[in-house]
Motif scaffolding. Structure first.
Motif, PDB file in Angstrom:
ATOM      1  N   THR A 103       0.824  -1.210   0.000  1.00  0.00           N
ATOM      2  CA  THR A 103       0.000   0.000   0.000  1.00  0.00           C
ATOM      3  C   THR A 103       0.854   1.255   0.000  1.00  0.00           C
ATOM      4  N   LYS A 107       1.974   1.365  -6.469  1.00  0.00           N
ATOM      5  CA  LYS A 107       0.660   1.744  -6.986  1.00  0.00           C
ATOM      6  C   LYS A 107       0.231   0.713  -8.026  1.00  0.00           C
ATOM      7  N   THR A 112      -4.360   5.346  -9.671  1.00  0.00           N
ATOM      8  CA  THR A 112      -3.501   6.182  -8.829  1.00  0.00           C
ATOM      9  C   THR A 112      -3.433   5.696  -7.393  1.00  0.00           C
ATOM     10  N   GLN A 113      -4.339   4.813  -6.985  1.00  0.00           N
ATOM     11  CA  GLN A 113      -4.310   4.291  -5.622  1.00  0.00           C
ATOM     12  C   GLN A 113      -4.959   2.918  -5.587  1.00  0.00           C
ATOM     13  N   PRO A 141      -6.104   4.884   1.432  1.00  0.00           N
ATOM     14  CA  PRO A 141      -5.603   5.262   0.103  1.00  0.00           C
ATOM     15  C   PRO A 141      -6.604   6.055  -0.732  1.00  0.00           C
ATOM     16  N   HIS A 142      -7.891   5.936  -0.438  1.00  0.00           N
ATOM     17  CA  HIS A 142      -8.900   6.637  -1.233  1.00  0.00           C
ATOM     18  C   HIS A 142      -8.945   8.130  -0.921  1.00  0.00           C
ATOM     19  N   HIS A 144      -7.473  11.995  -0.277  1.00  0.00           N
ATOM     20  CA  HIS A 144      -6.420  12.847  -0.841  1.00  0.00           C
ATOM     21  C   HIS A 144      -6.623  14.264  -0.334  1.00  0.00           C
TER      22      HIS A 144
END
Length: 359
Positions: A103, A107, A112-113, A141-142, A144
């Motif tokens: 994680t 990537k 992008t995640q 990760p979702h 930003h």
């Protein structure tokens, strides 16, 4: 299990065990279950039968027999709850390490995640397992967020200057946070709003009619929470000069006036500088570039946007202008200042930490 007719395990206490058990029964912070077990053992050690102890404590014979036998077998350690049985662990430490390192350090090929399902497929785990590991280690990760570091060469000096006004305002002086909220749009929803209902939020159409814009000039008194506000059709130095004259007419005569504002060009035109020279009790304090969070009026702009503008439906620019002025009037009837608590050292320390992460 201890039952009538079955020989009871002999229970004899030494002085240390008796003292510790007695302490468990009298201490206020002892768990009630542990205190009851200690009482059972003490009464059994006094020679009472399991039946008598069960009646006295209001428990079953099986309970008395259980704790009697466990104490004889394991002494004081036997009174603690034993580990509960359950299914064997299916996620190993190596699996957890793989999820975390993948994680943080890689990537997916076409995204992008990571998502729980894409990472689970990559590592051969279930998406529920990935979700649990992410949640345990605070990985999202979702999500930003954005940031912007100021490149102002006088950043430190300006932060200390402005924060000093907030935490230690000068005696017999006013501190006003000034700025403009430009391009406030008078948007009229194409259909009526659907009102709030149990289990359903208020809803509005995604499309709208544009009726024009208005620029809000505002000055927040950091000590009282009152706001001086004006709406103008344009956003130039002429309107800002007009607003300075409004501030002059609104504040008491005599005290110095300290204005906290940003580096927008309209605040530094020759006409503004000439006006300031004619009114020496006005002092300007500029925040660093890319540091609007340091100006308290920005927080008030967010408040009026959330509470009066964003979800409104305005048939015209005058309708929007009147809504803004009504909000300012209501604010000033019951003003409440923001409480600034961050010191300059705290702010500069956070900025230094962020800079360290970028190295």
């Amino acid at each position: 299990m201890s039952t009538p007719g079955r020989p009871k395990a002999e229970l004899i206490l030494n002085e240390d065990e008796r003292g510790r058990l007695t302490s468990l029964t009298t201490r206020r912070k002892s768990a009630q279950a542990l205190a009851q077990r200690a009482r059972i053992v003490l009464r059994c050690a006094e020679g009472l039968s399991n039946t008598a102890v069960a009646a006295e404590e209001g428990v079953t014979l099986a309970t008395v027999g259980k704790w009697r036998q466990r104490f004889v077998r394991s002494r004081l350690a036997g009174l603690d709850d034993s580990a509960r049985s359950g299914p064997p662990r299916t996620i190993t430490d190596a699996d957890v390490e793989r999820v975390i390192t993948t994680t943080l350090e890689s990537k997916p090929e076409n995204a992008t995640q990571w998502s729980t399902r894409s990472l689970a497929k990559r590592l051969g785990l279930t998406h529920d397992a990935v979700h649990r590991i992410w949640r345990a280690f605070g990985l999202q990760p979702h999500r930003h967020e954005t940031f912007q570091l100021s490149t102002d060469p006088l950043f430190i000096d300006k932060v200390r200057d402005v924060v000093g006004l907030y935490l230690n305002p000068p005696d017999h002086a006013l501190v006003l946070c000034v700025d403009e909220k430009s391009q406030c749009q008078a948007l009229e929803r194409s259909q009526p709003l659907l009102p709030l209902a149990p289990g359903r939020p208020e809803r509005s159409t995604h499309d709208y009619f544009r009726h024009g814009t208005v620029s809000l000039f505002a000055a927040l008194d950091v000590q009282t929470g009152k706001v001086i506000g004006q709406c103008h059709a344009r956003h130039t130095h002429q309107q800002f000069l007009h607003f300075l004259k409004t501030i002059l007419a609104s504040v008491p005569t005599g005290p110095d006036v300290h204005l906290v504002l940003d580096n927008y060009a309209t605040h530094k035109t020759p006409a503004i500088l000439r006006w300031l020279q004619r009114h020496p009790r006005f002092h300007l304090h500029f925040i660093p570039t890319h540091s609007s969070w340091l100006n308290q009026i920005e927080r008030w702009f967010a408040k009026i946007t959330t509470e009066a503008i964003r979800r409104g439906s305005f048939q015209s620019v005058p309708h929007l202008r009147q809504t803004i002025l009504d909000y300012i009037a209501a604010n000033n009837r019951h003003p409440k200042p923001f409480v600034w608590t961050a010191s300059a050292d705290l702010i500069l320390g956070k900025v230094a930490h962020l800079c360290g992460e970028l190295v």
